[in-house]
Motif scaffolding. Structure first.
Motif, PDB file in Angstrom:
ATOM      1  N   ARG A 129     -57.406   1.904 -13.450  1.00  0.00           N
ATOM      2  CA  ARG A 129     -58.536   0.981 -13.459  1.00  0.00           C
ATOM      3  C   ARG A 129     -59.517   1.363 -12.343  1.00  0.00           C
ATOM      4  O   ARG A 129     -59.115   1.614 -11.208  1.00  0.00           O
ATOM      5  N   TYR A 130     -60.792   1.376 -12.681  1.00  0.00           N
ATOM      6  CA  TYR A 130     -61.862   1.566 -11.718  1.00  0.00           C
ATOM      7  C   TYR A 130     -62.736   0.314 -11.751  1.00  0.00           C
ATOM      8  O   TYR A 130     -63.060  -0.181 -12.823  1.00  0.00           O
ATOM      9  N   VAL A 131     -63.124  -0.175 -10.593  1.00  0.00           N
ATOM     10  CA  VAL A 131     -63.923  -1.405 -10.529  1.00  0.00           C
ATOM     11  C   VAL A 131     -65.270  -1.078  -9.894  1.00  0.00           C
ATOM     12  O   VAL A 131     -65.357  -0.796  -8.703  1.00  0.00           O
ATOM     13  N   GLU A 132     -66.307  -1.110 -10.703  1.00  0.00           N
ATOM     14  CA  GLU A 132     -67.645  -0.767 -10.225  1.00  0.00           C
ATOM     15  C   GLU A 132     -68.216  -1.847  -9.307  1.00  0.00           C
ATOM     16  O   GLU A 132     -68.855  -1.547  -8.299  1.00  0.00           O
ATOM     17  N   GLN A 133     -67.995  -3.108  -9.665  1.00  0.00           N
ATOM     18  CA  GLN A 133     -68.507  -4.207  -8.852  1.00  0.00           C
ATOM     19  C   GLN A 133     -67.727  -5.476  -9.154  1.00  0.00           C
ATOM     20  O   GLN A 133     -67.087  -5.602 -10.192  1.00  0.00           O
ATOM     21  N   GLY A 134     -67.783  -6.411  -8.213  1.00  0.00           N
ATOM     22  CA  GLY A 134     -67.114  -7.689  -8.399  1.00  0.00           C
ATOM     23  C   GLY A 134     -65.602  -7.597  -8.264  1.00  0.00           C
ATOM     24  O   GLY A 134     -65.048  -6.559  -7.914  1.00  0.00           O
ATOM     25  N   LEU A 135     -64.966  -8.708  -8.559  1.00  0.00           N
ATOM     26  CA  LEU A 135     -63.517  -8.842  -8.401  1.00  0.00           C
ATOM     27  C   LEU A 135     -62.854  -8.738  -9.763  1.00  0.00           C
ATOM     28  O   LEU A 135     -63.181  -9.489 -10.675  1.00  0.00           O
ATOM     29  N   THR A 136     -61.919  -7.798  -9.904  1.00  0.00           N
ATOM     30  CA  THR A 136     -61.231  -7.577 -11.173  1.00  0.00           C
ATOM     31  C   THR A 136     -59.724  -7.604 -10.958  1.00  0.00           C
ATOM     32  O   THR A 136     -59.203  -6.925 -10.067  1.00  0.00           O
TER      33      THR A 136
END
Length: 265
Positions: free
Chosen positions: A149-156
């Motif tokens: 998983r890659y998270v570009e922005q925000g909380l995931t």
């Protein structure tokens, strides 16, 4: 709102060069930094002390998990951050992660980045054996694409995060029993996140905070016999403790399936 106090714990074993490169000039007044040195012979402990860390020198290499637990006994912060020696932290990032931890009552990790700015795969879904194998040997497969998983922005939300940068409240750390000393290295990060999940503590990656990480995992590069022995021993311990990652049945299996569905949605 007052920013929570943070204690960072870093485990070193012959990491003098990484400390010099990634921690020279770090914001030493931002928080407490504890370095637990696993009997290095390259001057890691001295370098860490020169950089402003509170250094705990061990007489032997007790492994990553046990050293982290020792570091916590010297901590004073309400938020704990477990960070690798090849990680570049920022004051703004530390403050943001501490607030996230308090606001969510969760384990939170920054989105890690390579030195060239590209994102690293520190967020993961369920560590089913097939996914672990695909991750090692078939990184372009569809199975692996469901795993990382890659998270570009925000909380995931994710199922677990790589142990290079893990933040949680000290109360949560105590409640879930800390790191499992039975893991010398590898799988301890999967284990602590799954144990947390099964006690109602989720894990998130915060895409708004990015720390550079000079990642060079030996099972991906060198694959020495000693490294593989640690990998297999830790894997055996992990799947014994978490059979829901082999056959997701029972309460824990249901919990894992529901979390996975949310992560992949």
């Amino acid at each position: 709102m007052t920013t929570p106090t943070v204690s960072l714990v870093t485990v070193t074993y012959n990491n003098a060069a990484e400390l010099e490169h990634f921690w020279r000039g770090w914001p030493a007044d931002a928080c407490q930094w504890i370095v637990v040195d696993n009997a290095s012979d390259d001057g890691s402990a001295q370098v860490a002390q020169e950089l402003g860390a509170h250094v705990v020198r061990l007489s032997s290499n007790v492994g990553f998990s046990a050293a982290n637990n020792i570091g916590v006994t010297h901590s004073t912060g309400s938020v704990l951050g477990f960070v690798n020696p090849d990680l570049a932290v920022t004051r703004e990032g530390l403050n943001a992660l501490a607030r996230r931890v308090v606001d969510t009552s969760a384990i939170v990790a920054p989105q890690l980045a390579n030195v060239d700015g590209t994102l690293q795969e520190n967020g993961r879904t369920t560590p089913y054996p097939g996914r672990k194998i695909a991750h090692m040997f078939a990184p372009t497969s569809s199975t692996n694409r469901r795993y990382v998983r890659y998270v570009e922005q925000g909380l995931t939300q994710v199922v677990w995060v790589m142990g290079a940068a893990v933040f949680m409240a000290s109360e949560v750390f105590s409640r879930i029993g800390g790191w499992d000393d039975g893991y010398f290295i590898y799988y301890e990060d999967s284990d602590i996140c799954l144990r947390a999940l099964h006690t109602g503590v989720p894990t998130y990656v915060d895409g708004d905070v990015r720390f550079v990480h000079g990642w060079a995992r030996e099972t991906k590069t060198g694959r020495s016999l000693a490294v593989w022995k640690h990998e297999f021993r830790s894997a055996a311990r992990f799947y014994r403790r978490h059979p829901e990652c082999i056959v997701p049945l029972g309460r824990k299996g249901t919990n894992l399936r529901e979390t996975e569905a949310s992560v992949l949605r």
